[in-house]
Design an enzyme around this catalytic site. Structure first.
Site, mmCIF file in Angstrom:
data_model
loop_
_atom_site.group_PDB
_atom_site.id
_atom_site.type_symbol
_atom_site.label_atom_id
_atom_site.label_comp_id
_atom_site.label_asym_id
_atom_site.label_seq_id
_atom_site.Cartn_x
_atom_site.Cartn_y
_atom_site.Cartn_z
ATOM 1 N N ASN A 10 15.594 17.779 6.902
ATOM 2 C CA ASN A 10 15.226 19.188 6.736
ATOM 3 C C ASN A 10 13.708 19.289 6.821
ATOM 4 O O ASN A 10 12.994 18.981 5.862
ATOM 5 C CB ASN A 10 15.733 19.701 5.386
ATOM 6 C CG ASN A 10 15.510 21.192 5.189
ATOM 7 O OD1 ASN A 10 14.696 21.808 5.868
ATOM 8 N ND2 ASN A 10 16.217 21.768 4.241
ATOM 9 N N ARG A 91 18.516 20.457 9.896
ATOM 10 C CA ARG A 91 18.369 21.892 9.676
ATOM 11 C C ARG A 91 17.443 22.474 10.736
ATOM 12 O O ARG A 91 16.413 21.913 11.071
ATOM 13 C CB ARG A 91 17.779 22.168 8.301
ATOM 14 C CG ARG A 91 17.582 23.672 8.038
ATOM 15 C CD ARG A 91 16.419 23.935 7.124
ATOM 16 N NE ARG A 91 16.112 25.358 7.040
ATOM 17 C CZ ARG A 91 14.929 25.833 6.692
ATOM 18 N NH1 ARG A 91 13.936 25.015 6.438
ATOM 19 N NH2 ARG A 91 14.724 27.127 6.634
ATOM 20 N N HIS A 179 16.988 31.248 6.192
ATOM 21 C CA HIS A 179 17.534 30.810 4.903
ATOM 22 C C HIS A 179 19.064 30.858 4.878
ATOM 23 O O HIS A 179 19.684 30.870 3.804
ATOM 24 C CB HIS A 179 16.984 31.655 3.742
ATOM 25 C CG HIS A 179 15.508 31.518 3.531
ATOM 26 N ND1 HIS A 179 14.698 32.590 3.220
ATOM 27 C CD2 HIS A 179 14.693 30.452 3.614
ATOM 28 C CE1 HIS A 179 13.448 32.192 3.111
ATOM 29 N NE2 HIS A 179 13.411 30.895 3.348
ATOM 30 N N ARG A 235 3.101 35.084 4.326
ATOM 31 C CA ARG A 235 3.576 35.914 5.434
ATOM 32 C C ARG A 235 3.551 37.390 5.061
ATOM 33 O O ARG A 235 3.805 37.751 3.916
ATOM 34 C CB ARG A 235 4.999 35.505 5.828
ATOM 35 C CG ARG A 235 5.119 34.040 6.223
ATOM 36 C CD ARG A 235 6.572 33.631 6.325
ATOM 37 N NE ARG A 235 6.708 32.188 6.478
ATOM 38 C CZ ARG A 235 7.824 31.519 6.186
ATOM 39 N NH1 ARG A 235 8.893 32.159 5.756
ATOM 40 N NH2 ARG A 235 7.872 30.211 6.346
ATOM 41 N N GLU A 384 21.631 23.205 0.034
ATOM 42 C CA GLU A 384 21.565 23.198 1.495
ATOM 43 C C GLU A 384 22.040 21.873 2.090
ATOM 44 O O GLU A 384 22.754 21.860 3.099
ATOM 45 C CB GLU A 384 20.134 23.504 1.941
ATOM 46 C CG GLU A 384 19.674 24.902 1.578
ATOM 47 C CD GLU A 384 18.198 25.118 1.831
ATOM 48 O OE1 GLU A 384 17.859 26.049 2.581
ATOM 49 O OE2 GLU A 384 17.387 24.356 1.274
#
Length: 398
Positions: A10, A91, A179, A235, A384
């Protein structure tokens, strides 16, 4: 199936996380997990913990670039100290408009996904690099891509279609979301009683919110790229396009060409905005909380804006879902920032969202809604890696 060690990779903009799971007859057992953090900074870290949390590796190496970082991971995994993987799951935020399904990785597939680097500019370059290196360094081991955008594929066209000229839509510009593997893991953990009307807030350095009906995504805050939606650590989130045009024109006054101007604008929107930009201090919520305690007004404004944006999205999603059964907080901030959860819920009582201050005084998994709350409020850490392992097992079977 027996003895199937699966490696999960990931990658982020400045980190590579990894974990090894043993998959046996429906059981998933974590063998170890680790990460290289601080790539490209002076604060490099390389650690591996076993399934009990005991440190197996704890180093502070110099990590000037992704090549050095992944080489460190690869050499450690090939040292004989750990089981060799029989399959690898990667991922990926978004594979672009032509790669919508989780699938076996081939060199041609990597080339195709790389065409759409602009759809996740902080994540795709390192992800495709690691995929290529993984194919080379683990010959004969099947590699699979697991997309964040896969979970969001159930969103209707009215949500995914952007209000832009058709020529750009034809290029693949649309809402993909991010996500998704985190959201999928929350739905997975809520089985077998997934609420019909669910909102999940994934709050971390990257932050987003999704509306989920009967386990399927109907809307999500991030758009074409992870820069959209609610403000994040660095962001902008959704913003008046005129603001970006104004900044672009200012940048263009000194830029050598259009490409340089676009790169500088991307840096402003993705790396210098959000909590960092508003506070003029930090993108780390812990730093901002400390500064607020010392009376820093800019830090207070940054956190207030973060909370205000989240509340607006929650309110909109309650309307879109036609009500709400459960609100879940996840991600680093969602799990650990007690004050943030309280601030988000305060003022949403008219929507049936009432938090219990004592129950909320916790970090990690918990139910934090008051007895009078019509909406169940929970904190659930994402899983995850487990979801990626499940997809790899399914794809091996296919």
């Amino acid at each position: 199936m027996s003895s199937l060690p699966i490696l999960v990779l990931n990658s982020g903009s400045s980190s590579i996380k990894f974990a090894m799971y043993q998959a046996d007859y429906g059981e998933r057992t974590k063998i170890f997990e680790g990460a290289v953090d601080g790539i490209g900074t002076d604060n490099g870290k390389f650690w591996i913990n076993d399934a009990t949390g005991q440190k197996l590796v704890d180093q502070t190496p110099h990590l000037p670039n992704r090549s050095v970082a992944f080489s460190l991971v690869e050499k450690t995994l090939h040292s004989g100290q750990f089981p060799a993987p029989k399959a690898i799951g990667h991922r990926m935020v978004c594979g672009g408009p032509t790669v919508l399904e989780n699938q076996l990785i081939t060199p041609a597939l990597i080339d195709e996904m790389e065409k759409y680097t602009a759809f996740a500019p902080l994540h795709t370059p390192i992800a495709v690099y690691i995929m290529r290196e993984s194919l080379r360094l683990f010959p004969g081991v099947p590699n699979f891509v697991c997309l964040d955008s896969y979970f969001h594929r159930t969103m209707p066209e009215v949500v995914t279609h952007m209000p832009i000229p058709e020529e750009y839509s034809a290029m693949g510009v649309r809402r993909f979301g991010a996500h998704g593997i985190s959201y999928e893991s929350i739905v997975y953990q809520l089985q077998p009683t997934v609420p019909e009307k669910l909102i999940v807030a994934h709050l971390g350095n990257g932050a987003s919110i999704s509306a989920i009906r009967k386990g399927a995504c109907v809307d999500t805050s991030m758009g074409l790229t992870p820069t959209g939606g609610i403000i994040s650590g660095t962001r902008t989130g959704d913003i008046d396009p005129g603001v970006l045009l104004f900044i672009l024109r200012k940048i263009a006054e000194t830029a050598s060409d259009a490409s340089e101007a676009a790169d500088k604008l991307e840096t402003v929107a993705s790396k210098k905005a959000g909590l960092l930009g508003v506070s003029d201090l930090s993108n780390d919520m812990r730093d901002l909380r400390e500064a607020i305690g010392k009376g820093n007004a800019k830090a207070r404004l940054a956190v207030d804006k973060f909370v205000w944006t989240i509340q607006k999205w929650i309110g909109g999603y309650v309307a879109e879902l036609g009500g709400l059964d459960m609100l879940v907080f996840t991600g680093g901030i969602g799990e650990n920032d007690i004050a943030c959860r309280a601030e988000v819920c305060t003022g949403l009582e008219a929507l049936g969202i009432v938090i219990d201050p004592e129950r909320n005084n916790v970090r990690g998994e918990a139910t934090i809604s008051a007895d009078t709350s019509r909406v169940e409020i929970r904190v659930i850490p994402p899983a995850e890696d487990l979801i990626i392992v499940n997809h790899v097992v399914r794809l091996l079977g296919d």
